[in-house]
Scaffold this motif. Structure first.
Motif, PDB file in Angstrom:
ATOM      1  N   ARG A 177       0.817  -1.209   0.000  1.00 13.44           N
ATOM      2  CA  ARG A 177       0.000   0.000   0.000  1.00 13.44           C
ATOM      3  C   ARG A 177       0.855   1.265   0.000  1.00 13.44           C
ATOM      4  O   ARG A 177       1.801   1.380   0.769  1.00 13.44           O
ATOM      5  N   ASN A 179       0.173   3.982   1.200  1.00 18.88           N
ATOM      6  CA  ASN A 179       0.098   4.653   2.497  1.00 18.88           C
ATOM      7  C   ASN A 179       1.227   4.254   3.432  1.00 18.88           C
ATOM      8  O   ASN A 179       1.757   5.092   4.145  1.00 18.88           O
ATOM      9  N   TYR A 180       1.560   2.948   3.425  1.00 21.81           N
ATOM     10  CA  TYR A 180       2.631   2.493   4.309  1.00 21.81           C
ATOM     11  C   TYR A 180       3.960   3.114   3.889  1.00 21.81           C
ATOM     12  O   TYR A 180       4.783   3.489   4.730  1.00 21.81           O
ATOM     13  N   LEU A 183       3.828   6.775   4.902  1.00 15.92           N
ATOM     14  CA  LEU A 183       3.961   6.871   6.355  1.00 15.92           C
ATOM     15  C   LEU A 183       5.426   6.712   6.761  1.00 15.92           C
ATOM     16  O   LEU A 183       5.953   7.507   7.536  1.00 15.92           O
ATOM     17  N   PRO A 201       8.726  -6.565   4.968  1.00 16.28           N
ATOM     18  CA  PRO A 201       7.709  -7.171   5.831  1.00 16.28           C
ATOM     19  C   PRO A 201       6.316  -7.160   5.205  1.00 16.28           C
ATOM     20  O   PRO A 201       5.550  -8.093   5.394  1.00 16.28           O
ATOM     21  N   TRP A 279      -0.021 -11.435  12.025  1.00 14.81           N
ATOM     22  CA  TRP A 279      -0.838 -10.289  11.609  1.00 14.81           C
ATOM     23  C   TRP A 279      -1.489 -10.531  10.260  1.00 14.81           C
ATOM     24  O   TRP A 279      -2.372  -9.776   9.854  1.00 14.81           O
ATOM     25  N   LYS A 282      -5.198  -9.916   8.444  1.00 12.62           N
ATOM     26  CA  LYS A 282      -5.935  -9.024   9.341  1.00 12.62           C
ATOM     27  C   LYS A 282      -5.567  -7.596   8.983  1.00 12.62           C
ATOM     28  O   LYS A 282      -5.246  -6.800   9.847  1.00 12.62           O
ATOM     29  N   GLU A 283      -5.572  -7.282   7.692  1.00 15.81           N
ATOM     30  CA  GLU A 283      -5.240  -5.929   7.253  1.00 15.81           C
ATOM     31  C   GLU A 283      -6.123  -4.942   7.982  1.00 15.81           C
ATOM     32  O   GLU A 283      -7.305  -5.184   8.197  1.00 15.81           O
ATOM     33  N   ILE A 284      -5.541  -3.811   8.372  1.00 16.42           N
ATOM     34  CA  ILE A 284      -6.342  -2.822   9.089  1.00 16.42           C
ATOM     35  C   ILE A 284      -6.695  -1.680   8.166  1.00 16.42           C
ATOM     36  O   ILE A 284      -6.136  -1.548   7.100  1.00 16.42           O
TER      37      ILE A 284
ATOM     38  N   TYR B  94      -4.930   3.338   7.583  1.00 13.75           N
ATOM     39  CA  TYR B  94      -3.598   2.759   7.392  1.00 13.75           C
ATOM     40  C   TYR B  94      -2.534   3.602   8.067  1.00 13.75           C
ATOM     41  O   TYR B  94      -1.552   4.018   7.489  1.00 13.75           O
ATOM     42  N   THR B  95      -2.777   3.873   9.335  1.00 14.17           N
ATOM     43  CA  THR B  95      -1.895   4.767  10.077  1.00 14.17           C
ATOM     44  C   THR B  95      -0.799   4.008  10.802  1.00 14.17           C
ATOM     45  O   THR B  95       0.112   4.613  11.320  1.00 14.17           O
ATOM     46  N   LEU B  96      -0.938   2.684  10.864  1.00 13.78           N
ATOM     47  CA  LEU B  96       0.056   1.878  11.579  1.00 13.78           C
ATOM     48  C   LEU B  96       0.512   0.758  10.662  1.00 13.78           C
ATOM     49  O   LEU B  96      -0.203   0.358   9.752  1.00 13.78           O
ATOM     50  N   PHE B  97       1.707   0.236  10.930  1.00  7.63           N
ATOM     51  CA  PHE B  97       2.201  -0.912  10.170  1.00  7.63           C
ATOM     52  C   PHE B  97       1.637  -2.189  10.784  1.00  7.63           C
ATOM     53  O   PHE B  97       1.943  -2.492  11.934  1.00  7.63           O
ATOM     54  N   PRO B  98       0.828  -2.945  10.036  1.00  9.36           N
ATOM     55  CA  PRO B  98       0.132  -4.089  10.650  1.00  9.36           C
ATOM     56  C   PRO B  98       1.057  -5.204  11.106  1.00  9.36           C
ATOM     57  O   PRO B  98       0.658  -6.040  11.897  1.00  9.36           O
ATOM     58  N   TRP B  99       2.300  -5.231  10.588  1.00  6.61           N
ATOM     59  CA  TRP B  99       3.205  -6.313  10.956  1.00  6.61           C
ATOM     60  C   TRP B  99       4.033  -5.976  12.195  1.00  6.61           C
ATOM     61  O   TRP B  99       4.837  -6.770  12.639  1.00  6.61           O
ATOM     62  N   ARG B 100       3.856  -4.779  12.733  1.00 14.43           N
ATOM     63  CA  ARG B 100       4.623  -4.397  13.921  1.00 14.43           C
ATOM     64  C   ARG B 100       3.694  -4.333  15.127  1.00 14.43           C
ATOM     65  O   ARG B 100       2.567  -3.852  15.016  1.00 14.43           O
ATOM     66  N   PRO B 141      -1.802  -4.089  15.647  1.00 13.37           N
ATOM     67  CA  PRO B 141      -2.866  -3.121  15.333  1.00 13.37           C
ATOM     68  C   PRO B 141      -4.233  -3.760  15.096  1.00 13.37           C
ATOM     69  O   PRO B 141      -5.248  -3.218  15.514  1.00 13.37           O
TER      70      PRO B 141
END
Lengths: 284, 264
Positions: A177, A179-180, A183, A201, A279, A282-284, B94-100, B141
């Motif tokens: 994404r 966005n990542y 960020l 990752p 994780w 379980k995409e947020i 998508y404000t956080l990295f889901p793998w952390r 997250p």
């Protein structure tokens, strides 16, 4: 004791059936069918096949045992798969991150991808002859299982494992994404840091999916390759040899081993994914 | 395109000067998103950018953050500051990295700066405590609610000690009660850190609760219609006359912004 709070769901119940009743019915059908036809040299009964499976170390036709030949195939697959992992991941990451490179290599990749790895066999024999891994290091005969691992086999397995791994890695990297990335950039990550801490990752689930598909393909390919000229051992070779001698009990025992090992490889990869990627999905 | 502020206005943390942006649509026609935006954010000021959906608020924020390029105009920062060391950004999604895990998420910025693990973890732990997530440092997250994720995102942004915090509808996806909590949390953090905040929303209530100054954008192309200073004491009582009159003022500005476009 049954836990009263736990109501086995339909899924649980069908899994239980799948492990017990369904195989039992198939086995019974085989048993009855074999007895009815009564030509054990063509259609052996489950009992005769089971007898072979219960003696996995017994030598067949001077070619070695079921277990030994299975091990040879597995070592070949592991080595070929390892080479495929290295090339698949590195090239996938590289082409995923560098658009220019993708442009250069995509046409060639698209032509090589649909090519069945077995089609490389004549080429592999021409290039590598029947050279084994120890011979590369100047050892004519090491006395280990590696004497049965020919470079040509590894080459063919490489083509089998490479494309699933490469394609999944590439898709994984391209699908990260935006966005990542943004960020990470805003939090001060440089190019290399974005690669290590975001691209890698974030695409790991896809890379591991590639591994799972790749090892499955490798297992497929090695059985076929062992049945063709240039092979001297392996479970696929034993299967074909036994077939020529009409030892159908050994053939079917080999088939069952091939199926079970394939399932176990898939199972192991899935377990690894669940462990390493809590994780994932379980995409947020 | 980051140059020091030339304006001799009172110390401004950020100045946007005559920024315009036109997007090329699929059919090849240009869609003007922003038209000559002039905007300054004072040091320690809380500025809310409000306008109808699609008026270019996010585009403006992205241009400031360097995620998008403007066609004309420039963005400049106070002396000695630039994009890299002045800004932090909180997105809506998508404000956080889901793998952390949460701690590693908050420590991300410090890790990129090369801070050693004990130092950055200690800082991240303190920040998680400040946003009320002290017990969740090991959570991923996806194990958190939307409100908790935005709390963590704020902590993640504050970890790099920004002079200016950009926020793009950060509470837009939250329910009312959670939104109120987070508004209060943000105000508290803003008051203790003395950073500047540029906050995008389309919620008029939120704008009047949060802002020192509200900048109203018109419908596309985004133009500044009006700037409204909100000098009410904090915490702000939403049931008082001055509050509701500010609310009305913003609403009128937004209507006039929409109408002026329709007239042309």
């Amino acid at each position: 004791m049954r836990d009263p709070t736990r109501n086995p769901s339909a899924g649980d119940r069908s899994t239980l059936l799948g492990w017990t009743v369904v195989p039992a019915v198939l086995l019974a059908a085989w048993y009855v069918g074999a007895a009815w036809i009564d030509r054990p040299w063509l259609y052996p009964s489950p009992a005769r096949v089971a007898e072979q499976l219960l003696h996995p170390l017994r030598d067949h036709f001077g070619l070695g045992s079921l277990a030994g030949n299975t091990l040879v195939s597995l070592v070949r697959v592991v080595l070929g798969f390892a080479v495929a992992v290295v090339f698949g991941v590195v090239l996938g990451l590289l082409l995923g991150c560098v658009r220019t490179l993708r442009g250069w290599f995509e046409p060639c990749v698209e032509i090589l991808r649909p090519l069945c790895p077995i089609a490389w066999l004549p080429f592999a024999i021409a290039v590598f002859k029947l050279e084994t891994v120890p011979q590369v290091f100047g050892v004519a005969h090491s006395g280990t299982i590696l004497d049965h691992v020919q470079l040509g086999m590894i080459f063919i397995l490489f083509w089998g494992g490479f494309f699933p791994i490469f394609t999944c890695t590439l898709d994984g990297v391209c699908g990260v994404r935006r966005n990542y990335i943004s960020l990470a950039r805003l939090l001060g990550a440089g190019r290399l840091q974005r690669f290590v801490h975001v691209y890698l990752p974030a695409s790991l689930p896809m890379i591991l999916t590639g591994f799972r598909q790749g090892i499955g393909t490798c297992w497929f390919v090695i059985i076929a390759a062992e049945m063709l000229p240039g092979s001297d051992s392996g479970i696929g070779y034993l299967l074909m040899y036994a077939a020529d001698l009409c030892a159908m009990d050994v053939v079917i025992a080999s088939m069952i081993i091939i199926g079970v090992i394939g399932a176990l490889l898939n199972f192991a990869m899935r377990a690894a994914m669940r462990t390493f990627l809590r994780w994932h999905g379980k995409e947020i | 395109m980051t140059t020091p502020c030339h304006e001799s206005v009172p110390p401004c943390a950020l100045a946007v000067q005559r920024v315009s942006k036109t997007f090329c649509s699929a059919r090849g026609t240009g869609v003007q998103a922003l038209e000559s935006i002039d905007l300054a954010v004072g040091s320690g000021e809380f500025v809310v950018l409000i306008g109808p959906t699609g008026c270019g608020k996010t585009t403006l924020l992205n241009i400031i953050a360097g995620l998008d390029h403007s066609d004309r105009g420039q963005v400049c920062f106070e002396a000695g500051m630039n994009r890299e060391n002045a800004l932090a950004y909180v997105f809506q999604h998508y404000t956080l990295f889901p793998w952390r895990r949460l701690l590693a998420n908050v420590a991300f910025g410090l890790q990129m700066q090369g801070k050693k693990r004990p130092a950055r973890n200690a800082a991240a732990r303190a920040l998680l405590g400040n946003v009320g997530l002290g017990h969740f440092e090991h959570a991923y997250p996806h194990e958190l609610s939307g409100g908790m994720r935005q709390r963590a995102a704020i902590a993640q942004a504050l970890a790099v000690e920004p002079r200016i915090l950009l926020m793009d509808e950060p509470f837009g996806a939250l329910d009312d009660a959670t939104r109120k909590d987070l508004q209060q949390l943000l105000i508290d953090l803003w008051q203790t850190t003395k950073m500047s905040v540029l906050f995008v929303t389309h919620n008029i209530d939120e704008a009047v609760v949060m802002a020192d100054r509200i900048v109203v954008l018109s419908d596309r192309p985004g133009r500044i219609v009006k700037e409204i200073t909100v000098d009410l004491p904090r915490p702000r009582d939403q049931l008082t006359k001055p509050f509701t009159s500010r609310l009305l003022e913003v609403r009128q500005a937004m209507y006039s912004g929409a109408r002026s476009v329709r007239d042309t």
